[in-house]
Design an enzyme around this catalytic site. Structure first.
Site, PDB file in Angstrom:
ATOM      1  N   ASP A  43       0.785  -1.248   0.000  1.00  0.00           N
ATOM      2  CA  ASP A  43       0.000   0.000   0.000  1.00  0.00           C
ATOM      3  C   ASP A  43       0.814   1.294   0.000  1.00  0.00           C
ATOM      4  OD1 ASP A  43      -1.523  -2.104   0.860  1.00  0.00           O
ATOM      5  OD2 ASP A  43      -1.934  -1.284   2.833  1.00  0.00           O
ATOM      6  N   GLU A 222     -10.236  -2.902   4.707  1.00  0.00           N
ATOM      7  CA  GLU A 222      -8.919  -2.316   4.959  1.00  0.00           C
ATOM      8  C   GLU A 222      -8.853  -0.927   4.324  1.00  0.00           C
ATOM      9  OE1 GLU A 222      -5.955  -6.127   5.186  1.00  0.00           O
ATOM     10  OE2 GLU A 222      -6.395  -5.493   3.156  1.00  0.00           O
TER      11      GLU A 222
HETATM   12  C1  FRU Z   1      -3.622  -3.803   3.026  1.00  0.00           C
HETATM   13  C2  FRU Z   1      -2.919  -4.194   4.301  1.00  0.00           C
HETATM   14  C3  FRU Z   1      -3.269  -3.225   5.386  1.00  0.00           C
HETATM   15  C4  FRU Z   1      -2.109  -3.335   6.321  1.00  0.00           C
HETATM   16  C5  FRU Z   1      -0.961  -3.523   5.367  1.00  0.00           C
HETATM   17  C6  FRU Z   1       0.148  -4.368   5.884  1.00  0.00           C
HETATM   18  O1  FRU Z   1      -2.976  -4.141   1.867  1.00  0.00           O
HETATM   19  O2  FRU Z   1      -3.260  -5.507   4.640  1.00  0.00           O
HETATM   20  O3  FRU Z   1      -4.522  -3.464   6.000  1.00  0.00           O
HETATM   21  O4  FRU Z   1      -1.947  -2.198   7.115  1.00  0.00           O
HETATM   22  O5  FRU Z   1      -1.504  -4.109   4.194  1.00  0.00           O
HETATM   23  O6  FRU Z   1       1.236  -4.376   5.009  1.00  0.00           O
END
Ligand code: FRU
Length: 510
Positions: A43, A222
């Site tokens: 992300d 998320e």
């Molecule tokens: C989304 C996620 C988030 C988390 C991050 C961990 O892609 O699962 O919810 O904070 O990636 O890398």
């Protein structure tokens, strides 16, 4: 002697520069999308405009080309096109991994963490403490701050919000001007809920409200985002957008995102249509955890960047020494389309600075167009295509891009079904993960409008925006390096008229 030293120095410089340049020239390396020089990313995090630059942080493993050691990598840009990768901003430590979150520019030093009057960046992220033999995994919200946009200090009294759970993550924080307080939006992922909090100083948080489960709930929630957009053509009118990532459960399979349009009164988000159909942010398979910039330079039309990948197969993607890239920065707006409000996404206008050779065609003869395209000497794997077509009685209008002797990606419009599709089932290397080959589809009702496509191809990605940004489809592809063919196919009738404009795009890494 001095001359020889100078020569040696100059040679060393040339070698370093060409090595660096070569570093961004691997077969599948995006040329105008951000990807880290080496190792894993997922992300985007903490997008903020501060100290005269756009800052892009990203979930990053600084050590390996796979998920782990989650830290915030950092890149900055003055134009959203040329990115300069900087040292890791917030590294993980023994206590916590640094998960996704956001950054704000604390102009008035509400946090008391800024050293000077000019304000500082405060980043709010999820600290993930893995489970031990005696304690379960914990996800709580932490702060780190930066006076210069280059180095970060973790707040000594972290966490600032701890709900005692292992699924409360991905804080998006913004300044709510009408109430003059900060708002934090997090997910309670397993419950498919969004929770909202407020704070005067980014350090103490009080609950405001909850939202969900609602809309698509096929996977954990998320990466929420909440922001305002003005409505084009309706001066003074605006709406709030609540965007939520879903993993899995996206319409195209795996991870993807939905959004709601509504009102936020400083406490509660209320969607306009109580039981409306799910609105998908992007109908392709590779746009996840898209975030908007805080403190954007262009507030009326904010920018959003997503992770150009899908949890279903991201870990296997055939790229090295990096894995993962961001979508193009997109300018957002809201418009009324066929009587209902719709999020509009357009590639950032600054990308036009990369345009090189141009090809233009107007007419209705398919043969003439394809003959000209075939001999156009500038075909490459990095280009931008703008097309306006009146499909006439044609059943299907399909662009084939990244075409080789046995690979191609097809971007087509099916008139009977009123659908736009991107078929990557024969797009080159597809067999490295079972769920990769696919055909993604978006509804597209033409009415009396012509079909308008804006397509950006960058070696290993195809981003399609239709009808001036009302529909977006983002997909990764892994074609052969020699597959630069481009042609149009019409089936079941003939089109009336088309206008085609094509540009090669220069690398942003030069
Ligand atoms: C989304 C996620 C988030 C988390 C991050 C961990 O892609 O699962 O919810 O904070 O990636 O890398």
């Amino acid at each position: 002697m001095a001359k020889r030293l100078r020569l040696a120095g100059a040679l060393a410089f040339i070698v370093t520069v060409s090595l660096l340049a070569r570093g961004y020239d691997e077969q599948y390396r995006p040329q105008f999308h951000f990807s880290p020089r080496a190792n894993w990313t997922n992300d985007p995090c903490g997008l903020v405009y501060a100290f005269g630059k756009f800052h892009l942080f990203f979930q990053h493993n600084p050590f390996e080309n796979k998920w782990g050691h989650m830290s915030w990598g950092h890149a900055a840009s003055s134009d959203l096109v040329q990115w300069n990768q900087l040292p890791v901003a917030i590294p993980d430590d023994k206590k916590a991994a640094i998960f996704t979150g956001s950054s704000v520019f604390d102009l008035n030093n509400t946090s008391g963490l800024c050293a000077s009057r000019g304000g500082c960046i405060v980043s709010i992220y999820t600290g993930m403490t893995p489970k031990s033999d005696t304690t379960p995994e914990k996800q709580a919200e932490h702060l780190a701050f930066s006076q210069d946009g280059l180095t970060w200090t973790k707040f000594s009294r972290n966490p600032v919000l701890d709900l005692g759970r292992s699924d409360t993550r991905d804080p998006k924080v913004f300044w709510y001007q009408p109430g003059k307080y900060w708002v934090m939006v997090i997910v309670q992922a397993d419950d498919k809920k969004v929770r909202l909090f407020r704070s005067p100083n980014l350090k103490q948080w009080q609950p405001l409200s909850e939202f969900g489960p609602r809309g698509a709930t096929g996977g954990v929630w998320e990466c929420p985002d909440l922001y305002t957009l003005p409505i084009t053509g309706q001066p003074g009118k605006m709406r709030w957008i609540l965007k939520i990532g879903l993993n899995p459960g996206h319409i195209a399979g795996g991870s993807g995102e939905q959004y709601f349009i509504g009102q936020f009164d400083g406490k509660t988000f209320t969607p306009d249509d109580a039981n409306g159909a799910t609105r998908w942010l992007d109908y392709g398979r590779d746009c996840y955890c898209a975030l908007t910039f805080n403190n954007d330079k262009q507030p009326g039309s904010p920018h959003m960047i997503g992770w150009m990948n899908n949890w279903q197969y991201a870990a296997d993607a055939p790229t090295s020494p990096w894995r993962g890239a961001m979508t193009l920065p997109r300018e957002l707006s809201l418009a009324s389309v066929n009587g209902s409000l719709q999020l509009i996404q357009r590639p950032a206008r600054e990308l036009a600075s990369l345009r090189g050779e141009q090809f233009e065609f107007r007419g209705s003869s398919l043969k003439e167009l394809n003959d000209k395209l075939q001999v156009w000497p500038h075909r490459s794997q990095t280009f931008e295509l703008e097309v306006v077509i009146r499909p006439g009685d044609a059943k299907e209008v399909a662009w084939k891009v990244l075409q080789g002797s046995d690979d191609e990606t097809v971007i087509g419009f099916d008139r009977a079904k009123q659908e736009l599709f991107v078929d990557r089932s024969k797009s080159g290397s597809t067999q490295w993960n079972r769920s990769f080959p696919s055909n993604t589809v978006a509804p597209l009702t033409l009415g009396s409008e012509p079909l308008k496509l804006h397509i950006l191809v960058d070696r290993s990605s195809v981003e399609v925006f239709a009808q001036d940004g009302a529909v977006a489809l983002t997909n990764l592809v892994f074609p052969k390096a020699t597959s630069t063919g481009l042609s149009l196919a019409i089936t079941g009738g003939s089109i009336q008229q088309m206008e085609v404009r094509l540009w090669t795009l220069r690398s942003a890494w030069q």
